[in-house]
Enzyme design. Structure first.
Site: not given
Length: 235
Positions: A63-64
């Protein structure tokens, strides 16, 4: 509770920590299918990347802002600029895609992630998940978990069955919830559990344990699947 403690002590003496973690990660990897987009949470779930069969074509998302994780990096493979959401060094596949965190969460919230694999502090028979805080302890925050559990098409919890002799599979969660009714599948070193409308169903049982031992190590009242099988384990 005494019986539960005795059962969990049996579990802890039969399997060492590395065996437990690899067993769980390997079994989770068997749930992956060709073409899936999968998000792996921080901690034990990151090990799943190392266990996926190379014949299965997945896109692992962080998710980064990365779509196309290969695996955790060995020391000689470390690129200081390439990490997952937990800050662990990773390897990207050829053709991986990099983007900002806002776009990453648009993918998650838009329902484009086929499965997310998360750790947990507690899961109950209703599919409720508590995985972000123990009251009184400092934590950085919930992170992306609340988005993942409602945005992903399937939620798989990968965790050790107990913590310090206490069950983690409960009748009802007692810690603050991450989400309600979102967990689909739980995989521990002892077994595999489906969340159904009737409750928590044991579908696979690890070869070292009996049904009675699993129930003693589990607070939730288990439904025993009529098609119960022996849980496969890595060689």
């Amino acid at each position: 509770m005494t019986a539960q403690l005795e059962a969990t002590q049996v579990a802890s003496t039969q399997l060492d920590k590395n065996t437990i973690r690899r067993r769980i990660a390997w079994r989770v990897a068997q749930e992956m299918n060709d073409g899936d987009i999968v998000n792996l949470g921080i901690g034990l779930p990151t090990l799943v990347a190392n266990e996926v069969d190379k014949d299965v074509e997945l896109l692992l998302q962080a998710e980064n802002g990365l779509l196309g994780i290969d695996s955790l990096a060995l020391e000689q493979q470390i690129d200081l600029d390439l990490v997952n959401a937990g800050g662990q060094h990773i390897i990207a596949i050829e053709g991986a895609c990099y983007f900002n965190s806002a776009d990453s969460f648009a993918i998650i919230r838009g329902g484009h992630v086929d499965a997310t694999v998360l750790g947990a502090l507690q899961v109950d028979k209703y599919g409720n998940l508590a995985n972000w805080i123990i009251p009184g302890k400092m934590v950085p925050g919930m992170g992306g978990a609340m988005d993942l559990v409602v945005g992903a098409k399937r939620v798989i919890v990968a965790m050790e069955h107990t913590v310090k002799g206490k069950p983690k599979l409960l009748q009802k969660c007692t810690l603050p919830l991450t989400a309600t009714g979102q967990v689909d599948l739980i995989i521990t070193e002892i077994g595999v559990f489906n969340i159904t409308q009737q409750g928590m169903e044991l579908t696979e049982l690890a070869p070292e344990f009996s049904i009675e031992e699993v129930q003693m190590a589990t607070e939730a009242d288990l439904i025993i699947s009529p098609h119960l099988i022996t849980m496969p384990t890595p060689h």
